[in-house]
Write a protein that holds these residues in place. Structure first.
Motif, PDB file in Angstrom:
ATOM      1  N   LEU A  76       3.462 -12.048  -4.652  1.00  0.00           N
ATOM      2  CA  LEU A  76       4.408 -11.158  -3.640  1.00  0.00           C
ATOM      3  C   LEU A  76       5.471 -11.796  -3.219  1.00  0.00           C
ATOM      4  O   LEU A  76       5.906 -11.298  -2.259  1.00  0.00           O
ATOM      5  CB  LEU A  76       3.466 -10.465  -2.687  1.00  0.00           C
ATOM      6  N   SER A  77       5.797 -12.957  -3.740  1.00  0.00           N
ATOM      7  CA  SER A  77       6.792 -13.602  -3.124  1.00  0.00           C
ATOM      8  C   SER A  77       8.160 -13.285  -3.161  1.00  0.00           C
ATOM      9  O   SER A  77       9.089 -13.600  -2.790  1.00  0.00           O
ATOM     10  CB  SER A  77       6.928 -15.292  -3.715  1.00  0.00           C
ATOM     11  N   SER A  78       8.228 -12.161  -4.042  1.00  0.00           N
ATOM     12  CA  SER A  78       9.745 -11.509  -4.130  1.00  0.00           C
ATOM     13  C   SER A  78       9.501 -10.148  -3.474  1.00  0.00           C
ATOM     14  O   SER A  78      10.201  -9.214  -3.803  1.00  0.00           O
ATOM     15  CB  SER A  78      10.336 -11.515  -5.400  1.00  0.00           C
ATOM     16  N   THR A  79       8.420  -9.750  -2.648  1.00  0.00           N
ATOM     17  CA  THR A  79       8.271  -8.565  -2.062  1.00  0.00           C
ATOM     18  C   THR A  79       8.206  -8.631  -0.832  1.00  0.00           C
ATOM     19  O   THR A  79       7.718  -9.710   0.058  1.00  0.00           O
ATOM     20  CB  THR A  79       7.022  -7.880  -2.660  1.00  0.00           C
ATOM     21  N   SER A  80       8.246  -7.362   0.056  1.00  0.00           N
ATOM     22  CA  SER A  80       8.387  -7.370   1.541  1.00  0.00           C
ATOM     23  C   SER A  80       7.065  -6.461   1.606  1.00  0.00           C
ATOM     24  O   SER A  80       7.007  -5.370   1.034  1.00  0.00           O
ATOM     25  CB  SER A  80       9.492  -7.152   2.121  1.00  0.00           C
ATOM     26  N   VAL A  81       6.508  -6.782   2.741  1.00  0.00           N
ATOM     27  CA  VAL A  81       5.172  -5.738   3.168  1.00  0.00           C
ATOM     28  C   VAL A  81       5.441  -5.211   4.620  1.00  0.00           C
ATOM     29  O   VAL A  81       5.648  -6.090   5.551  1.00  0.00           O
ATOM     30  CB  VAL A  81       4.016  -6.337   2.914  1.00  0.00           C
ATOM     31  N   VAL A  82       5.702  -4.052   4.909  1.00  0.00           N
ATOM     32  CA  VAL A  82       5.872  -3.338   6.003  1.00  0.00           C
ATOM     33  C   VAL A  82       4.487  -2.622   6.463  1.00  0.00           C
ATOM     34  O   VAL A  82       4.051  -1.566   5.621  1.00  0.00           O
ATOM     35  CB  VAL A  82       7.121  -2.413   6.045  1.00  0.00           C
ATOM     36  N   SER A  83       3.990  -2.968   7.373  1.00  0.00           N
ATOM     37  CA  SER A  83       2.597  -2.447   7.834  1.00  0.00           C
ATOM     38  C   SER A  83       2.454  -2.163   9.274  1.00  0.00           C
ATOM     39  O   SER A  83       3.189  -2.816  10.191  1.00  0.00           O
ATOM     40  CB  SER A  83       1.417  -3.483   7.339  1.00  0.00           C
ATOM     41  N   VAL A  84       1.888  -1.246   9.575  1.00  0.00           N
ATOM     42  CA  VAL A  84       1.329  -0.889  10.895  1.00  0.00           C
ATOM     43  C   VAL A  84      -0.037  -0.293  11.109  1.00  0.00           C
ATOM     44  O   VAL A  84      -0.678   0.219  10.076  1.00  0.00           O
ATOM     45  CB  VAL A  84       2.610   0.141  11.438  1.00  0.00           C
ATOM     46  N   GLY A  85      -0.680  -0.406  11.954  1.00  0.00           N
ATOM     47  CA  GLY A  85      -1.941   0.063  12.565  1.00  0.00           C
ATOM     48  C   GLY A  85      -1.709   1.535  12.692  1.00  0.00           C
ATOM     49  O   GLY A  85      -0.875   2.067  13.298  1.00  0.00           O
ATOM     50  N   TYR A  86      -2.925   2.232  12.415  1.00  0.00           N
ATOM     51  CA  TYR A  86      -2.815   3.682  12.823  1.00  0.00           C
ATOM     52  C   TYR A  86      -4.314   3.717  13.578  1.00  0.00           C
ATOM     53  O   TYR A  86      -5.474   3.289  13.138  1.00  0.00           O
ATOM     54  CB  TYR A  86      -2.452   4.753  11.758  1.00  0.00           C
ATOM     55  N   GLY A  87      -4.485   4.981  14.237  1.00  0.00           N
ATOM     56  CA  GLY A  87      -5.653   5.341  14.966  1.00  0.00           C
ATOM     57  C   GLY A  87      -5.887   6.689  15.325  1.00  0.00           C
ATOM     58  O   GLY A  87      -5.062   7.435  15.514  1.00  0.00           O
ATOM     59  N   SER A  88      -7.278   7.136  15.489  1.00  0.00           N
ATOM     60  CA  SER A  88      -7.155   8.507  15.950  1.00  0.00           C
ATOM     61  C   SER A  88      -6.934   8.626  17.639  1.00  0.00           C
ATOM     62  O   SER A  88      -6.767   9.662  18.115  1.00  0.00           O
ATOM     63  CB  SER A  88      -8.490   9.008  15.594  1.00  0.00           C
ATOM     64  N   GLY A  89      -7.041   7.549  18.191  1.00  0.00           N
ATOM     65  CA  GLY A  89      -6.836   7.458  19.700  1.00  0.00           C
ATOM     66  C   GLY A  89      -5.701   6.611  20.050  1.00  0.00           C
ATOM     67  O   GLY A  89      -4.702   6.569  19.224  1.00  0.00           O
ATOM     68  N   SER A  90      -5.805   5.887  21.051  1.00  0.00           N
ATOM     69  CA  SER A  90      -4.879   4.868  21.202  1.00  0.00           C
ATOM     70  C   SER A  90      -5.119   3.506  20.475  1.00  0.00           C
ATOM     71  O   SER A  90      -4.044   2.722  20.501  1.00  0.00           O
ATOM     72  CB  SER A  90      -5.061   4.822  22.898  1.00  0.00           C
ATOM     73  N   GLU A  91      -6.047   3.516  20.054  1.00  0.00           N
ATOM     74  CA  GLU A  91      -6.701   2.312  19.425  1.00  0.00           C
ATOM     75  C   GLU A  91      -6.522   2.356  17.966  1.00  0.00           C
ATOM     76  O   GLU A  91      -6.769   3.342  17.282  1.00  0.00           O
ATOM     77  CB  GLU A  91      -7.981   1.798  19.807  1.00  0.00           C
TER      78      GLU A  91
END
Lengths: 338, 338
Positions: free
Chosen positions: B287-302
DNA sequence: CCTTGGCACTCACCACACACGAGTGCCAGC
DNA sequence: GCTGGCACTCGTGTGTGGTGAGTGCCAAGG
């Protein structure tokens, strides 16, 4: 009718083209295969084969490559299924034996197939329609909320929430659970609808609404989940596809993401025996330069689902068919044991 | 320290390169962006930026392209997150609102993300470790065989077979079921081990073995299933990757098939806020020529799980980040509602 | 000190020409 | 019906020269 030698020439062309990925000419053919005739003769045979549509030239003054029709003839009459070697068989069995649950079986199968054939593997989960009910469970989550859990003989579990029109007591619940199971446990999914048809009538008027709701949810589950799931793997093998990359690979990747397409693809295959769809024989346009080799597998004598591989029309048919058949056989065994 | 204008030049380079996929030169830059200075000045700035490692030339006498370090600076200091337009937001919500169960939510999310970003989308199923128990069910399948079903607040269901050391009566079963649920229902998975620790002791000697077996199976399920599942989609978008195809795409496809790799990838992202891993910042070589954009999600605040996209380092970061953030937000809402 | 226009230089890319050779079709002879 | 010979086709690889985008450097001007 084509003479024996001409068929032999076609077989040689397919063999060489699959190996080299380059158009094969008359001279090269006579050198690599001892056909016992001169290139000129082969040229005549090739002209005849081209006339009949079994091979084609990408451009004038190049060798020939097989057409879809040529491959068709090849798999139908010229090539057998190449059996796996004993070590390969052992490896397959060992690998599959390590599986712990249904997901794992399917996951391992797909990886195994992809690795053996160096192509894209597709494995359908055992179908609900053809399986039998092991158990139906009802859980009370809230006074008017139930969970319906369906367990199949292939180890698959489906669950659904049921919102009841009226509160439903624990005793009624136990009653329903018991009666439901005595009717459907061990029966085929396809028989369930008529088995539960009149069940609601035997309940109190108060509970009848809930029972009806539960039953219709159960039937819904049967219908909806006939829309089968599947797993694919080995997409990295698509990179070995050919030279004219993006154009070929894109529609294939798109088709593979559409599970509907794949399910239809497998669905078109005959229930028993191996099916090979070559190039344009595949209904889906994106797959017109691929071949699909598929076969049913099952825990008993009957097929409960299908598996197969998707690869370039230019593939090693005997080897691929051998691998697909062997894997299907062993998966069937594993399922029967569990 | 880089002057304001030099940063502006870098921003312009990233912008143009992302758009055209071609090295960008000084003249073209001054034409497309009104920087208020001449190409010669920009050349000096570019030389400085190159000196610092933010941009590079593929070969002498070609324009510049951003390096990983350049993109890093770009996302950290030069680019914001481009918010979705109201119509886009509505479309997202509408699309996700149609989901009927957890699988469907995840499936729709992955398709949506892939479509919005025109890249490969990865969505992790809500994690067990951070969820709570809704219900534990025990079913008797045979005198000495139970099925353990675990239902989470996110709608996920896990089941396990339990082979008992001794037959286990219906009353004992009901007793265990009730006690188990009163202890763990509504509690977090991580708390379960100590909540059930001494449960076996309160049972008859005859049943103790079975209870212990059931409990250890339950704990096993918790541990094993912390190994999370995920779904990916939009692999067809890989075909838009670049020109030097097979070499770039192959390792990416391979990495995507290794769920372990992807899980590690998402795992490395910070729990809250968005994480962008650029090129070689990704541990996995493929994956050295890729970028990864990630984020957490949840049903509440967590956050209960993560989602993200994998694309070429040469991607539209603001737009991608906007889409990822918006989708995560709406998925969280959907989960909270159900 | 920064900016600017000028200038010589580099080098990927394209178009064109050309030779090479694998492969073909056809035909006359065995 | 097979074979060898022969002229022809045409894709591919190679070499050559022109073009232009882009660069680095420098000296002059604000």
């Amino acid at each position: 009718m084509l003479s024996e030698r001409r068929l032999e020439v076609l077989r040689a062309i397919v063999h060489d083209y699959v190996g080299t990925e380059e158009p094969v000419g008359s001279k090269a053919l006579t050198e690599r295969h001892h056909l016992g005739v001169s290139p000129a003769t082969v040229r005549n045979d090739m002209a005849a084969l081209e006339e009949e549509g079994f091979i084609a030239q990408p451009h004038t003054s190049a060798g020939r490559i097989p057409t879809d029709k040529g491959y068709r003839l090849f798999v139908d009459r010229l090539a057998g299924v190449k059996p796996m070697t004993p070590p390969e068989r052992r490896a397959i069995q060992n690998f599959l034996d390590g599986a712990v649950d249904l997901d794992d079986v399917v996951g391992r199968t797909v990886r195994l197939l992809a690795q053996l054939t160096r192509q894209v593997a597709v494995v359908q989960y055992p179908s609900l329609t053809r399986s039998t009910v092991r158990h139906v469970e009802l859980l009370s989550l809230a006074p008017a909320r139930l969970m319906l859990v369906l367990i199949t003989d292939t180890g698959r579990v489906e669950q659904r929430m049921v919102d009841c029109p009226a509160p439903f007591g624990e005793t009624s619940l136990a009653d329903l659970r018991a009666r439901l199971n005595s009717r459907v446990a061990g029966r085929r999914f396809s028989d369930v609808p008529q088995l539960v048809q009149d069940l609601a009538e035997s309940f109190d008027k108060d509970d009848r609404g809930t029972v009806t709701t539960v039953l219709s949810t159960l039937l819904e589950t049967l219908v909806e989940e006939t829309e089968e799931r599947l797993m694919i793997g080995g997409t990295a093998n698509l990179t070995r596809f050919g030279h004219d990359f993006p154009l070929t690979i894109r529609p294939v990747l798109e088709a593979l993401e559409e599970q509907v397409v794949l399910l239809k693809l497998l669905g078109e295959a005959t229930d028993s025996g191996m099916t090979v769809k070559i190039g344009h024989e595949n209904a889906h346009e994106g797959l017109s330069s691929t071949s699909v080799v598929s076969v049913g597998y099952g825990s008993g004598s009957e097929a409960v689902a299908k598996l197969g591989v998707v690869g370039p029309t230019r593939m090693d048919y005997p080897g691929t068919m051998g691998a697909v058949r062997a894997v299907a056989r062993y998966v069937g065994q594993i399922l029967a044991e569990s």
